[in-house]
Motif scaffolding. Structure first.
Motif, PDB file in Angstrom:
ATOM      1  N   VAL A 186       0.840  -1.158   0.022  1.00 31.10           N
ATOM      2  CA  VAL A 186       0.069  -0.096  -0.017  1.00 31.10           C
ATOM      3  C   VAL A 186       0.863   1.319  -0.044  1.00 31.10           C
ATOM      4  O   VAL A 186       1.920   1.160   0.480  1.00 31.10           O
ATOM      5  CB  VAL A 186      -0.969  -0.101   1.262  1.00 31.10           C
ATOM      6  CG1 VAL A 186      -1.919  -1.257   1.110  1.00 31.10           C
ATOM      7  CG2 VAL A 186      -0.247  -0.003   2.564  1.00 31.10           C
ATOM      8  N   TYR A 187       0.447   2.276  -0.502  1.00 31.17           N
ATOM      9  CA  TYR A 187       1.057   3.505  -0.664  1.00 31.17           C
ATOM     10  C   TYR A 187       0.582   4.676   0.097  1.00 31.17           C
ATOM     11  O   TYR A 187      -0.699   4.667   0.125  1.00 31.17           O
ATOM     12  CB  TYR A 187       1.079   3.881  -2.004  1.00 31.17           C
ATOM     13  CG  TYR A 187       1.971   2.943  -3.075  1.00 31.17           C
ATOM     14  CD1 TYR A 187       3.411   3.185  -3.293  1.00 31.17           C
ATOM     15  CD2 TYR A 187       1.344   1.769  -3.737  1.00 31.17           C
ATOM     16  CE1 TYR A 187       3.833   2.325  -4.463  1.00 31.17           C
ATOM     17  CE2 TYR A 187       2.116   1.050  -4.594  1.00 31.17           C
ATOM     18  CZ  TYR A 187       3.160   0.980  -4.655  1.00 31.17           C
ATOM     19  OH  TYR A 187       4.125   0.368  -5.739  1.00 31.17           O
TER      20      TYR A 187
ATOM     21  N   LYS B 200     -12.020  -0.203   4.716  1.00 36.36           N
ATOM     22  CA  LYS B 200     -11.175  -1.316   4.442  1.00 36.36           C
ATOM     23  C   LYS B 200     -10.124  -1.410   3.645  1.00 36.36           C
ATOM     24  O   LYS B 200      -9.244  -2.024   3.873  1.00 36.36           O
ATOM     25  CB  LYS B 200     -12.448  -2.800   4.396  1.00 36.36           C
ATOM     26  CG  LYS B 200     -13.187  -2.900   5.332  1.00 36.36           C
ATOM     27  CD  LYS B 200     -14.134  -3.944   5.181  1.00 36.36           C
ATOM     28  CE  LYS B 200     -13.507  -5.253   5.367  1.00 36.36           C
ATOM     29  NZ  LYS B 200     -14.558  -6.393   5.318  1.00 36.36           N
ATOM     30  N   LYS B 201     -10.721  -0.615   2.553  1.00 35.57           N
ATOM     31  CA  LYS B 201      -9.529  -0.646   1.320  1.00 35.57           C
ATOM     32  C   LYS B 201      -9.981   0.525   0.497  1.00 35.57           C
ATOM     33  O   LYS B 201     -11.068   0.863   0.170  1.00 35.57           O
ATOM     34  CB  LYS B 201      -9.636  -2.042   0.523  1.00 35.57           C
ATOM     35  CG  LYS B 201      -8.414  -2.078  -0.771  1.00 35.57           C
ATOM     36  CD  LYS B 201      -8.663  -3.672  -1.360  1.00 35.57           C
ATOM     37  CE  LYS B 201      -7.588  -3.825  -2.342  1.00 35.57           C
ATOM     38  NZ  LYS B 201      -7.824  -5.078  -3.007  1.00 35.57           N
ATOM     39  N   ILE B 202      -8.900   1.133   0.137  1.00 33.44           N
ATOM     40  CA  ILE B 202      -8.950   2.173  -0.856  1.00 33.44           C
ATOM     41  C   ILE B 202      -7.829   2.062  -2.165  1.00 33.44           C
ATOM     42  O   ILE B 202      -6.832   2.080  -1.974  1.00 33.44           O
ATOM     43  CB  ILE B 202      -8.723   3.671  -0.234  1.00 33.44           C
ATOM     44  CG1 ILE B 202      -9.720   3.712   1.193  1.00 33.44           C
ATOM     45  CG2 ILE B 202      -8.684   4.918  -1.124  1.00 33.44           C
ATOM     46  CD1 ILE B 202      -9.348   5.050   1.833  1.00 33.44           C
TER      47      ILE B 202
ATOM     48  N   VAL C  22      -3.936   2.682  -1.481  1.00 39.20           N
ATOM     49  CA  VAL C  22      -3.697   3.823  -0.520  1.00 39.20           C
ATOM     50  C   VAL C  22      -3.628   3.157   0.817  1.00 39.20           C
ATOM     51  O   VAL C  22      -4.959   2.424   1.337  1.00 39.20           O
ATOM     52  CB  VAL C  22      -4.654   4.948  -0.914  1.00 39.20           C
ATOM     53  CG1 VAL C  22      -4.117   6.048   0.047  1.00 39.20           C
ATOM     54  CG2 VAL C  22      -4.795   5.405  -2.336  1.00 39.20           C
ATOM     55  N   ASP C  23      -2.802   3.541   1.616  1.00 35.71           N
ATOM     56  CA  ASP C  23      -2.722   3.077   2.960  1.00 35.71           C
ATOM     57  C   ASP C  23      -3.566   3.867   3.872  1.00 35.71           C
ATOM     58  O   ASP C  23      -3.741   4.994   4.154  1.00 35.71           O
ATOM     59  CB  ASP C  23      -1.207   3.355   3.474  1.00 35.71           C
ATOM     60  CG  ASP C  23      -1.087   2.705   4.925  1.00 35.71           C
ATOM     61  OD1 ASP C  23      -1.824   2.431   5.589  1.00 35.71           O
ATOM     62  OD2 ASP C  23       0.010   3.008   5.507  1.00 35.71           O
ATOM     63  N   THR C  24      -4.707   3.225   4.175  1.00 34.71           N
ATOM     64  CA  THR C  24      -5.740   3.744   5.085  1.00 34.71           C
ATOM     65  C   THR C  24      -5.372   4.191   6.334  1.00 34.71           C
ATOM     66  O   THR C  24      -5.886   5.550   7.084  1.00 34.71           O
ATOM     67  CB  THR C  24      -6.912   2.908   5.212  1.00 34.71           C
ATOM     68  OG1 THR C  24      -6.669   1.636   5.951  1.00 34.71           O
ATOM     69  CG2 THR C  24      -7.701   2.585   3.950  1.00 34.71           C
TER      70      THR C  24
END
Length: 231
Positions: free
Chosen positions: A19-20, A209-211, A223-225
């Motif tokens: 994740v970024y 949960k996830k982007i 993307v790092d939530t």
């Protein structure tokens, strides 16, 4: 037309196993842009909700500060003064029964439908046409309103609708690949703030949960939530 090599090169720039940060993700989108047209940039958000439950449907609108970069074609069902206000605000198509007849005949030259409350009996008969395309006006999204002039201005100026699909995902456009990263970030944060504000009280556990951000032709970038800090 994109070549296989261009697509492979774009995908190779993104490590799908990590994740970024938001800055890194938007920079990658710009680096992997190879299309000859101005691609749309979207954000997809997997929410910790059960969309089968009515009280966990997440739906509404969000105003994108930097706009969408798209000319939104708006159709308005209204009569009298309201119709005049819609035209003055820049509505592309304005009508009543005559417009309903055109839509029933297959005319779909619009991206959004707005209606005054008194016109909903007329619009209601178009449910089979507008519903499957996500175009049915709804008070929750501000597309059924007596103030059609303001609604037209808002949606023309960058206001967009969002809603969870049956898998609990929300997809929202963030603008165009030609936008500066700062403009995309501004829109991204507006979307995340709105989605968090709309969190159902009955939703339990992790909400965001996830982007993933992506462009029309490019790969998705996670993307790092946990690193999304308020401005």
């Amino acid at each position: 037309m994109a070549t296989g090599k261009q697509i492979r090169n774009a995908k190779e720039k993104v490590d799908r196993s990590r994740v970024y940060s938001l800055d890194e993700a938007l920079a990658l989108l710009k680096e992997s842009n190879f299309a000859k047209f101005d691609e749309t940039v979207d954000v997809s958000i997997r929410l910790g909700v059960d969309p089968r439950k009515a009280d966990q449907m997440v739906r509404g609108t969000v105003a994108l500060p930097a706009g969408t970069g798209k000319d939104v074609r708006v159709a308005v069902f209204a009569t009298g003064d309201a119709a005049d206000e819609a035209r003055a605000a820049g509505a592309d198509i304005v009508g009543a029964d005559d417009l309903a007849t055109e839509v029933e005949g297959g005319m779909m030259d619009f991206d959004l439908v707005i209606a005054t409350p008194d016109m909903m009996p007329v619009v209601g008969r178009l449910g089979r046409v507008l519903g499957p395309r996500g175009l049915m006006p709804n008070p929750k999204t501000g597309t059924v309103t007596p103030d059609v002039g303001k609604a037209v201005e808002d949606f023309k100026g960058g206001k967009v609708e969002y809603r969870t699909d049956r898998y609990g995902n929300v997809h929202v456009p963030l603008g165009k690949s030609s936008f500066e990263p700062a403009a995309l970030e501004q829109n991204f944060r507006a979307v995340i703030d709105e989605i968090q504000r709309a969190k159902p009280a009955s939703a339990k556990g992790r909400y965001l949960k996830k982007i993933t951000v992506s462009s029309t032709m490019g790969p998705g970038v996670h993307v790092d939530t946990g690193r999304l800090k308020p401005e």
